[in-house]
Design an enzyme around this catalytic site. Structure first.
Site, PDB file in Angstrom:
ATOM      1  N   PHE A   1     -19.115   2.035  11.115  1.00 10.92           N
ATOM      2  CA  PHE A   1     -19.879   0.780  11.253  1.00 10.92           C
ATOM      3  C   PHE A   1     -21.355   0.938  10.927  1.00 10.92           C
ATOM      4  O   PHE A   1     -22.043  -0.045  10.664  1.00 10.92           O
ATOM      5  CB  PHE A   1     -19.744   0.231  12.694  1.00 10.92           C
ATOM      6  CG  PHE A   1     -20.664   0.918  13.677  1.00 10.92           C
ATOM      7  CD1 PHE A   1     -21.990   0.505  13.818  1.00 10.92           C
ATOM      8  CD2 PHE A   1     -20.239   1.992  14.446  1.00 10.92           C
ATOM      9  CE1 PHE A   1     -22.853   1.144  14.696  1.00 10.92           C
ATOM     10  CE2 PHE A   1     -21.090   2.640  15.325  1.00 10.92           C
ATOM     11  CZ  PHE A   1     -22.398   2.216  15.446  1.00 10.92           C
TER      12      PHE A   1
ATOM     13  N   LYS B   1     -10.929   0.965   3.310  1.00  7.48           N
ATOM     14  CA  LYS B   1     -10.707   0.401   4.652  1.00  7.48           C
ATOM     15  C   LYS B   1     -12.061   0.420   5.364  1.00  7.48           C
ATOM     16  O   LYS B   1     -12.462   1.427   5.950  1.00  7.48           O
ATOM     17  CB  LYS B   1      -9.677   1.265   5.397  1.00  7.48           C
ATOM     18  CG  LYS B   1      -8.883   0.573   6.498  1.00  7.48           C
ATOM     19  CD  LYS B   1      -9.686   0.007   7.625  1.00  7.48           C
ATOM     20  CE  LYS B   1     -10.253   1.027   8.569  1.00  7.48           C
ATOM     21  NZ  LYS B   1     -11.180   0.410   9.573  1.00  7.48           N
TER      22      LYS B   1
ATOM     23  N   GLU C   1     -14.022  -2.210  10.954  1.00  7.61           N
ATOM     24  CA  GLU C   1     -13.614  -3.540  11.424  1.00  7.61           C
ATOM     25  C   GLU C   1     -14.728  -4.211  12.227  1.00  7.61           C
ATOM     26  O   GLU C   1     -14.655  -5.393  12.523  1.00  7.61           O
ATOM     27  CB  GLU C   1     -12.314  -3.446  12.245  1.00  7.61           C
ATOM     28  CG  GLU C   1     -12.429  -2.741  13.597  1.00  7.61           C
ATOM     29  CD  GLU C   1     -12.414  -1.206  13.503  1.00  7.61           C
ATOM     30  OE1 GLU C   1     -12.767  -0.653  12.448  1.00  7.61           O
ATOM     31  OE2 GLU C   1     -12.078  -0.575  14.519  1.00  7.61           O
TER      32      GLU C   1
ATOM     33  N   CYS D   1     -26.050   8.876  11.628  1.00  8.39           N
ATOM     34  CA  CYS D   1     -25.485  10.224  11.799  1.00  8.39           C
ATOM     35  C   CYS D   1     -26.576  11.261  11.639  1.00  8.39           C
ATOM     36  O   CYS D   1     -26.404  12.411  12.020  1.00  8.39           O
ATOM     37  CB  CYS D   1     -24.363  10.472  10.816  1.00  8.39           C
ATOM     38  SG  CYS D   1     -24.941  10.581   9.130  1.00  8.39           S
TER      39      CYS D   1
ATOM     40  N   GLU E   1     -22.276  13.314  21.413  1.00 14.30           N
ATOM     41  CA  GLU E   1     -23.099  12.473  20.538  1.00 14.30           C
ATOM     42  C   GLU E   1     -23.344  11.154  21.274  1.00 14.30           C
ATOM     43  O   GLU E   1     -22.391  10.501  21.700  1.00 14.30           O
ATOM     44  CB  GLU E   1     -22.339  12.213  19.230  1.00 14.30           C
ATOM     45  CG  GLU E   1     -23.132  11.384  18.243  1.00 14.30           C
ATOM     46  CD  GLU E   1     -22.371  11.140  16.939  1.00 14.30           C
ATOM     47  OE1 GLU E   1     -21.134  10.977  16.990  1.00 14.30           O
ATOM     48  OE2 GLU E   1     -23.018  11.097  15.887  1.00 14.30           O
TER      49      GLU E   1
HETATM   50  P1  NAD Z   1     -15.173   5.812  14.212  1.00 15.94           P
HETATM   51  O1  NAD Z   1     -14.690   7.199  14.049  1.00 15.94           O
HETATM   52  O2  NAD Z   1     -14.910   5.109  15.480  1.00 15.94           O
HETATM   53  O3  NAD Z   1     -14.566   4.874  13.060  1.00 15.94           O
HETATM   54  C1  NAD Z   1     -14.586   5.284  11.711  1.00 15.94           C
HETATM   55  C2  NAD Z   1     -13.403   4.643  10.980  1.00 15.94           C
HETATM   56  O4  NAD Z   1     -12.185   5.127  11.543  1.00 15.94           O
HETATM   57  C3  NAD Z   1     -13.373   3.124  11.092  1.00 15.94           C
HETATM   58  O5  NAD Z   1     -13.008   2.583   9.857  1.00 15.94           O
HETATM   59  C4  NAD Z   1     -12.304   2.870  12.161  1.00 15.94           C
HETATM   60  O6  NAD Z   1     -11.599   1.680  11.954  1.00 15.94           O
HETATM   61  C5  NAD Z   1     -11.368   4.048  12.004  1.00 15.94           C
HETATM   62  N1  NAD Z   1     -10.769   4.455  13.297  1.00 15.94           N
HETATM   63  C6  NAD Z   1     -11.277   4.242  14.550  1.00 15.94           C
HETATM   64  N2  NAD Z   1     -10.461   4.797  15.478  1.00 15.94           N
HETATM   65  C7  NAD Z   1      -9.428   5.349  14.812  1.00 15.94           C
HETATM   66  C8  NAD Z   1      -8.277   6.084  15.218  1.00 15.94           C
HETATM   67  N3  NAD Z   1      -8.031   6.337  16.507  1.00 15.94           N
HETATM   68  N4  NAD Z   1      -7.428   6.526  14.264  1.00 15.94           N
HETATM   69  C9  NAD Z   1      -7.660   6.287  12.958  1.00 15.94           C
HETATM   70  N5  NAD Z   1      -8.750   5.593  12.512  1.00 15.94           N
HETATM   71  C10 NAD Z   1      -9.629   5.139  13.426  1.00 15.94           C
HETATM   72  O7  NAD Z   1     -16.756   5.855  13.889  1.00 15.94           O
HETATM   73  P2  NAD Z   1     -17.826   4.688  14.054  1.00 15.94           P
HETATM   74  O8  NAD Z   1     -18.084   4.481  15.502  1.00 15.94           O
HETATM   75  O9  NAD Z   1     -17.466   3.532  13.203  1.00 15.94           O
HETATM   76  O10 NAD Z   1     -19.099   5.382  13.375  1.00 15.94           O
HETATM   77  C11 NAD Z   1     -19.978   6.213  14.066  1.00 15.94           C
HETATM   78  C12 NAD Z   1     -19.637   7.682  13.860  1.00 15.94           C
HETATM   79  O11 NAD Z   1     -19.677   8.011  12.473  1.00 15.94           O
HETATM   80  C13 NAD Z   1     -20.627   8.624  14.521  1.00 15.94           C
HETATM   81  O12 NAD Z   1     -19.918   9.682  15.108  1.00 15.94           O
HETATM   82  C14 NAD Z   1     -21.493   9.115  13.370  1.00 15.94           C
HETATM   83  O13 NAD Z   1     -22.112  10.366  13.580  1.00 15.94           O
HETATM   84  C15 NAD Z   1     -20.457   9.189  12.289  1.00 15.94           C
HETATM   85  N6  NAD Z   1     -21.070   9.168  10.959  1.00 15.94           N
HETATM   86  C16 NAD Z   1     -21.078  10.340  10.254  1.00 15.94           C
HETATM   87  C17 NAD Z   1     -21.678  10.380   9.010  1.00 15.94           C
HETATM   88  C18 NAD Z   1     -21.709  11.659   8.218  1.00 15.94           C
HETATM   89  O14 NAD Z   1     -21.945  11.606   7.024  1.00 15.94           O
HETATM   90  N7  NAD Z   1     -21.482  12.801   8.810  1.00 15.94           N
HETATM   91  C19 NAD Z   1     -22.262   9.229   8.473  1.00 15.94           C
HETATM   92  C20 NAD Z   1     -22.218   8.049   9.233  1.00 15.94           C
HETATM   93  C21 NAD Z   1     -21.613   8.035  10.473  1.00 15.94           C
END
Ligand code: NAD
Length: 507
Positions: free
Chosen positions: A159, A183, A186, A291, A391
């Site tokens: 997000f 994808k 959401e 991140c 985090e």
């Molecule tokens: P998230 O892991 O909750 O969601 C990421 C994606 O995975 C979304 O599209 C979501 O729909 C899907 N998802 C969520 N739960 C799932 C599950 N149980 N099984 C399969 N798919 C699932 O992450 P977020 O809260 O949207 O984003 C924040 C996180 O992203 C933080 O941890 C941040 O550090 C990380 N991030 C990392 C980078 C990087 O380059 N390292 C860059 C941006 C964000």
């Protein structure tokens, strides 16, 4: 073209993109998209059915057979058009991004700009995707490589950067000749969909780019589907680890960019004003939801005397809705994220940390229901505390004081994450030692958020990344292509000595 004459419609019921058509999902499961500053509903996103996801993958598979043979200049020109359209519409997209994600308008424009730079780089694919050639490895024998597209690739995005991170993925994937199923998060898919619409306007053919929405169910289907060849994931460590293993078990190439706990190491010889400004901006900008946000300040030696000044600077930040002028810190993405951040602050206090600045309970006039947490600073933080181990993804800075650079390096390297780190010093020798010994993907020297430009690639180590190759840059070309080696023999005429050779040698 004037952006206002050609405004992109914001979808109230967010569509799927399948075979070049924006279609309404038949799913019964929809989720509201909420403005985090106001709690106003901005639209609804479907959780696509398996049938719909399968249709998107089938469209991508069919399109691959012609797209892979489409001349590279044609693919490149679509990217040239795409970057132009993004540039023309960036202010319009930024407004929607701020409304659905919460970050300030200036930061939303930055989100788009960093993604746009990847699209610009994709326009150089003609030189990036070149193979290698060596003449005469034996008599009449030459050897060369082709960098061929893989097939259908999928991207799963978080997000916090709804413009930049989708743009890390699908432009490089499709310009290499792959087709793609995206994808998006959401929680804030509206601005991503505006970019997708521009990609279609730029000439991406039907089936080459497809979009499905949903959560775990859709992600798991993408990870297991036999027609998907590679998965790009960006998100939390827990989900990324799951995606890496599930997709890996199903034979896919996977890159998973994950969570972070980024430290800033402040040496006593650093420029005080510049370093403190950098720390405050990187800890609290985007409400800590980057991140690459700085979440731990490691004050080395006498720099511990700067903590009061750090707190004073942080008090000066303006907490408000992202679209209001002069806002520094916008809301967190959801009420849940706010509650979790406040809970982590409380846990740190109960575990013995000193609360120097408390952002809980901040009230923003006119936005009383927003998910706001103000800048928060904790000192005397121990490495076993939850606030240090987990985090936070909120505007919280933990401070740890150490005596030496060696202690600081050992501390950073013992943390489970390895995404980003900043060193603040005026000594080249200190910087050189640090960059050599630190086990972190992105290292900033007097730079608080060292996100690499697209000529390089984003990387990470330990709990922040799984998979060898990172998104965008040259590594993305390697990730989205398969190397094929050709060894060929062409005789001008039949050599007099030609006979059967039963060895492995080329003669
Ligand atoms: P998230 O892991 O909750 O969601 C990421 C994606 O995975 C979304 O599209 C979501 O729909 C899907 N998802 C969520 N739960 C799932 C599950 N149980 N099984 C399969 N798919 C699932 O992450 P977020 O809260 O949207 O984003 C924040 C996180 O992203 C933080 O941890 C941040 O550090 C990380 N991030 C990392 C980078 C990087 O380059 N390292 C860059 C941006 C964000």
């Amino acid at each position: 073209m004037n952006a206002m004459q050609n405004a992109i419609a914001v979808q109230d019921r967010v569509k799927l993109l399948i075979q070049g058509e924006f279609v309404e999902s038949k799913s019964q499961h929809w989720q509201d998209i909420i403005n985090p500053a106001t709690q106003q509903r901005l639209g609804s996103v479907p959780f696509a059915s398996h049938e719909e996801v399968n249709a998107a993958i089938a469209a991508a598979k069919q399109a691959f057979s012609t797209w892979r043979d489409t001349p590279i200049q044609t693919r490149m020109r679509i990217m040239l058009k795409f970057q132009q359209l993004i540039r023309e519409h960036s202010k319009e997209i930024a407004k929607v991004l701020t409304a659905e994600q919460g970050k300030t308008l200036a930061d939303a424009e930055g989100d788009i700009q960093r993604g746009l730079e990847v699209v610009e780089h994709a326009c150089s694919i003609g030189t990036l995707q070149m193979g290698e050639y060596i003449e005469g490895v034996a008599r009449g024998v030459d050897c060369y490589t082709l960098q061929q597209p893989l097939g259908v690739c999928a991207g799963i995005t978080p997000f916090n950067f709804p413009a930049m991170i989708p743009l890390w993925m699908f432009p490089m994937a499709i310009v290499c000749g792959n087709t793609f199923v995206l994808k998006p998060s959401e929680q804030d898919p509206l601005s991503t969909m505006m970019l997708v619409e521009l990609a279609v306007q730029a000439g991406v053919p039907a089936g080459v780019l497809n979009v499905v929405h949903g959560g775990k169910d859709v992600v798991d289907l993408l990870c297991c589907h036999e027609d998907i060849k590679a998965i790009s994931f960006v998100g939390s460590t827990a989900v990324g680890t799951h995606v890496y293993h599930l997709a890996g078990q199903h034979g896919k190439r996977v890159q998973a960019m994950m969570g972070a706990k980024n430290h800033a190491v402040v040496m006593p010889d650093a420029n005080k004003e510049q370093s403190l400004n950098a720390l405050v901006g990187a800890a609290f900008g985007a409400a800590g939801q980057r991140c690459m946000a700085l979440s731990v300040a490691v004050m080395v030696g006498d720099s511990k005397h700067w903590i009061d000044a750090l707190v004073e600077k942080s008090k000066g930040l303006s907490v408000n809705a992202g679209h209001e002028a002069a806002t520094d810190v916008g809301p967190l993405i959801s009420a849940r994220a706010k509650a979790r951040t406040e809970d982590l602050i409380a846990s740190a206090v109960s575990e013995g940390a000193s609360l120097l600045l408390d952002g809980r309970g901040v009230v923003v006039k006119g936005y009383e229901h927003g998910n706001f947490v103000g800048p928060t600073i904790l000192s005397d933080v121990g490495t076993t505390m939850r606030i240090y181990r987990e985090e936070v993804f909120g505007p919280v800075l933990a401070i740890i004081c150490v005596d030496t650079l060696d202690e600081a390096i050992a501390l950073v390297n013992a943390n489970p994450f390895g995404n980003g780190v900043g060193l603040f010093t005026q000594s080249g020798a200190t910087a050189r030692t640090f960059q050599n010994r630190i086990d972190i993907g992105q290292v900033g020297i007097n730079i608080p958020i060292p996100v690499p430009v697209p000529f390089f690639s984003f990387t990470g180590s330990r709990g922040s990344k799984l998979g060898d190759l990172g998104p965008y840059g040259k590594q993305a070309v390697q990730f989205y292509t398969q190397t094929k080696t050709i060894t060929s023999r062409w005789f001008d005429e039949q050599p007099a000595q030609h006979k059967v050779n039963t060895t492995i040698h080329l003669d």
